[in-house]
Enzyme design. Structure first.
Site, PDB file in Angstrom:
ATOM      1  N   ASP A   1      23.022  87.609  28.770  1.00 27.29           N
ATOM      2  CA  ASP A   1      22.260  87.311  29.988  1.00 27.29           C
ATOM      3  C   ASP A   1      22.681  88.288  31.073  1.00 27.29           C
ATOM      4  O   ASP A   1      23.873  88.405  31.370  1.00 27.29           O
ATOM      5  CB  ASP A   1      22.554  85.881  30.473  1.00 27.29           C
ATOM      6  CG  ASP A   1      22.304  84.841  29.393  1.00 27.29           C
ATOM      7  OD1 ASP A   1      21.133  84.573  29.099  1.00 27.29           O
ATOM      8  OD2 ASP A   1      23.290  84.314  28.819  1.00 27.29           O
TER       9      ASP A   1
ATOM     10  N   ASP B   1      23.172  84.848  23.093  1.00 31.07           N
ATOM     11  CA  ASP B   1      22.400  85.946  23.667  1.00 31.07           C
ATOM     12  C   ASP B   1      23.240  86.648  24.724  1.00 31.07           C
ATOM     13  O   ASP B   1      24.370  86.248  24.993  1.00 31.07           O
ATOM     14  CB  ASP B   1      21.100  85.413  24.297  1.00 31.07           C
ATOM     15  CG  ASP B   1      21.352  84.533  25.501  1.00 31.07           C
ATOM     16  OD1 ASP B   1      22.514  84.250  25.823  1.00 31.07           O
ATOM     17  OD2 ASP B   1      20.370  84.120  26.137  1.00 31.07           O
TER      18      ASP B   1
ATOM     19  N   ASP C   1      18.418  88.386  27.784  1.00 31.48           N
ATOM     20  CA  ASP C   1      17.610  87.873  28.898  1.00 31.48           C
ATOM     21  C   ASP C   1      17.922  88.699  30.136  1.00 31.48           C
ATOM     22  O   ASP C   1      19.093  88.847  30.504  1.00 31.48           O
ATOM     23  CB  ASP C   1      17.952  86.403  29.205  1.00 31.48           C
ATOM     24  CG  ASP C   1      17.432  85.452  28.134  1.00 31.48           C
ATOM     25  OD1 ASP C   1      16.639  85.881  27.280  1.00 31.48           O
ATOM     26  OD2 ASP C   1      17.837  84.271  28.160  1.00 31.48           O
TER      27      ASP C   1
HETATM   28  N1  DCT Z   1      20.115  78.251  32.594  1.00 27.98           N
HETATM   29  C1  DCT Z   1      19.614  77.325  33.467  1.00 27.98           C
HETATM   30  N2  DCT Z   1      18.408  76.778  33.223  1.00 27.98           N
HETATM   31  C2  DCT Z   1      17.691  77.146  32.152  1.00 27.98           C
HETATM   32  C3  DCT Z   1      18.178  78.110  31.269  1.00 27.98           C
HETATM   33  C4  DCT Z   1      19.417  78.639  31.517  1.00 27.98           C
HETATM   34  O1  DCT Z   1      20.258  76.990  34.442  1.00 27.98           O
HETATM   35  N3  DCT Z   1      16.522  76.553  31.936  1.00 27.98           N
HETATM   36  C5  DCT Z   1      21.437  78.795  32.866  1.00 27.98           C
HETATM   37  C6  DCT Z   1      22.544  77.993  32.277  1.00 27.98           C
HETATM   38  C7  DCT Z   1      23.339  78.932  31.455  1.00 27.98           C
HETATM   39  C8  DCT Z   1      22.697  80.285  31.673  1.00 27.98           C
HETATM   40  O2  DCT Z   1      21.488  80.080  32.326  1.00 27.98           O
HETATM   41  C9  DCT Z   1      22.490  81.066  30.422  1.00 27.98           C
HETATM   42  O3  DCT Z   1      21.789  80.314  29.450  1.00 27.98           O
HETATM   43  P1  DCT Z   1      22.195  80.404  27.930  1.00 27.98           P
HETATM   44  O4  DCT Z   1      22.240  81.815  27.496  1.00 27.98           O
HETATM   45  O5  DCT Z   1      21.311  79.486  27.177  1.00 27.98           O
HETATM   46  O6  DCT Z   1      23.626  79.740  27.946  1.00 27.98           O
HETATM   47  P2  DCT Z   1      25.054  80.372  27.740  1.00 27.98           P
HETATM   48  O7  DCT Z   1      25.965  79.488  28.493  1.00 27.98           O
HETATM   49  O8  DCT Z   1      25.042  81.813  28.067  1.00 27.98           O
HETATM   50  O9  DCT Z   1      25.299  80.113  26.209  1.00 27.98           O
HETATM   51  P3  DCT Z   1      25.345  81.165  25.014  1.00 27.98           P
HETATM   52  O10 DCT Z   1      26.750  81.640  25.002  1.00 27.98           O
HETATM   53  O11 DCT Z   1      25.003  80.389  23.804  1.00 27.98           O
HETATM   54  O12 DCT Z   1      24.353  82.243  25.295  1.00 27.98           O
HETATM   55 MG    MG Z   2      23.773  83.198  27.098  1.00 27.12          MG
END
Ligand code: DCT
Ligand code: MG
Length: 401
Positions: free
Chosen positions: A235, A233, A325
């Site tokens: 962020d 995704d 997000d």
């Molecule tokens: N995060 C967190 N607690 C959560 C959800 C997310 O601390 N309950 C943090 C950790 C990583 C960040 O937010 C973004 O989450 P993801 O998009 O799931 O992780 P990512 O590292 O960006 O992985 P991806 O590349 O798959 O999006």
């Molecule tokens: Mg992410």
């Protein structure tokens, strides 16, 4: 759990939180770039973990096992495998012999047996066997749908469903709006988001937000901030130095996206943030900031920097469904929120564990609380948070734990 206990001992006996793996360098006149004199902390926040994982054959196996235990609701073993995988990701040398992993923290006997099997056979039959289990295969499919977590997967599995086809064929099954979108845009959402798509999304959001609030701070975070070239995704975290001016940004931005026909799905979560609340003890807890989980209809013909992209091989179609997000934070909490949303998840887990056990403080996405002084510690950037914690600063791309 036993795996954790097993691995915990040698670390604490040697040094409170820093284990030195000293192998004999003196005997080797021309030491290879390998395990000689490697310092490995039991905490990911004391290790520099870049994306250059020279041991992917092992870490992939451990990540699969972590997922296997997550699906079987064995949290202790899930965390144990994530810790071990994360530790191996930080090693600057490829593992070629068992003696190189002998004294590393977090590696229990079962884990070592897997490493040994991979060293000898080039693969682990144990891992392959677990991967072929019906429950693992079904959960893998179910959880790949946006809006489907462990709870729904478990429910569907108990109802006798095994594949996504089974779910699609069962017309009576009640799906949430999120899950319906998950199925509708399944191909796009499961094909990963490229760097170019993340950049296009970032620029789109910036152009919208800055029309309302020109001094808003809009930052691409998550895996892309850590230098990843792909992600599941996008962020983005948003704040504004003028107190309270961040409050309308989310709803205004979503309205514009809607009016421009760029919004396929939105789930808005309003803020439940209370300034005086102590940081949560629950490590994986979501934060209390206002946020939105969106699916964008992202134009894919041309990025803002002029590259032609065709992410899903979907010639003829001028858009791709992309998960986004958005998180909105008050300016005071922004540094903590940015640190939290930059991840990786394992880095965050270890940072909080370190804060609790080594500093007697509490950390979450909202702030840092010093329990002995009974005060919240302010920070205007991430460097100051590392300083409060007595940690060497790690750049985002060194947090790929
Ligand atoms: N995060 C967190 N607690 C959560 C959800 C997310 O601390 N309950 C943090 C950790 C990583 C960040 O937010 C973004 O989450 P993801 O998009 O799931 O992780 P990512 O590292 O960006 O992985 P991806 O590349 O798959 O999006
Ligand atoms: Mg992410």
């Amino acid at each position: 759990f036993t795996e954790c206990m097993e691995a915990k001992h040698p670390v604490e006996i040697q040094n409170r939180h820093l284990l030195t793996v000293q192998q004999d360098c003196s005997a080797n006149f021309n030491p290879p770039l390998s395990s000689s004199c490697v310092q490995v902390s039991q905490y990911a926040c004391q290790r520099r973990t870049t994306l250059q994982d020279t041991n992917r054959i092992f870490t992939d196996a451990f990540d699969i096992l972590a997922e296997y235990f997550e699906f079987s609701e064995n949290k202790g073993r899930k965390v144990a495998f994530l810790r071990a995988s994360s530790l191996i990701k930080s090693l600057p040398f490829p593992i070629t012999a068992m003696k190189e992993v002998e004294r590393l923290p977090w590696l229990g006997d079962q884990m070592k047996a897997i490493i040994e099997e991979i060293l000898e056979e080039g693969k682990s039959y144990k891992v392959l066997e677990l991967m072929s289990e019906e429950r693992y295969k079904s959960f893998k499919q179910f959880t790949s749908v946006f809006g489907v977590g462990l709870k729904t997967s478990d429910k569907w599995y108990r109802m006798g469903f095994r594949t996504l086809e089974d779910i699609k064929n069962e017309k009576e099954l009640k799906l949430t709006k999120m899950q319906k979108c998950g199925f509708l845009y399944y191909e796009d959402i499961t094909s990963s988001v490229s760097w170019a798509e993340a950049e296009t999304t970032d620029q789109l959001i910036k152009s919208i937000v800055w029309k309302f609030v020109p001094d808003a701070v809009v930052t691409l975070t998550g895996g892309f901030r850590r230098g990843k070239k792909n992600g599941h995704d996008v962020d983005i975290i948003i704040t504004c130095p003028r107190k309270g001016k961040e409050k309308n940004i989310l709803h205004n931005t979503i309205s514009v996206l809607k009016n421009q026909g760029l919004l396929l799905f939105s789930d808005i979560i309003e803020s439940t943030f209370v300034e005086t609340k102590l940081p949560s003890k629950h490590v994986d807890a979501l934060d209390h900031f206002q946020k939105a989980f969106l699916i964008l209809k992202l134009p894919t013909q041309q990025t803002a920097i002029g590259d032609i992209i065709d992410p899903c091989g979907c010639e003829g179609r001028k858009w791709k469904a992309v998960r986004l997000d958005l998180v909105i934070t008050p300016y005071e909490q922004y540094s903590y929120a940015l640190l939290g949303w930059t991840g990786s998840r394992q880095f965050e887990r270890d940072l909080r564990r370190y804060t609790t056990h080594e500093r007697k403080m509490m950390l979450d996405n909202h702030g840092l609380y010093d329990k002995s002084k009974k005060v919240f510690l302010k920070a205007s950037n991430e460097e100051e948070i590392f300083e409060h914690l007595g940690l060497d600063y790690l750049e985002p791309w060194e947090r790929n734990a």
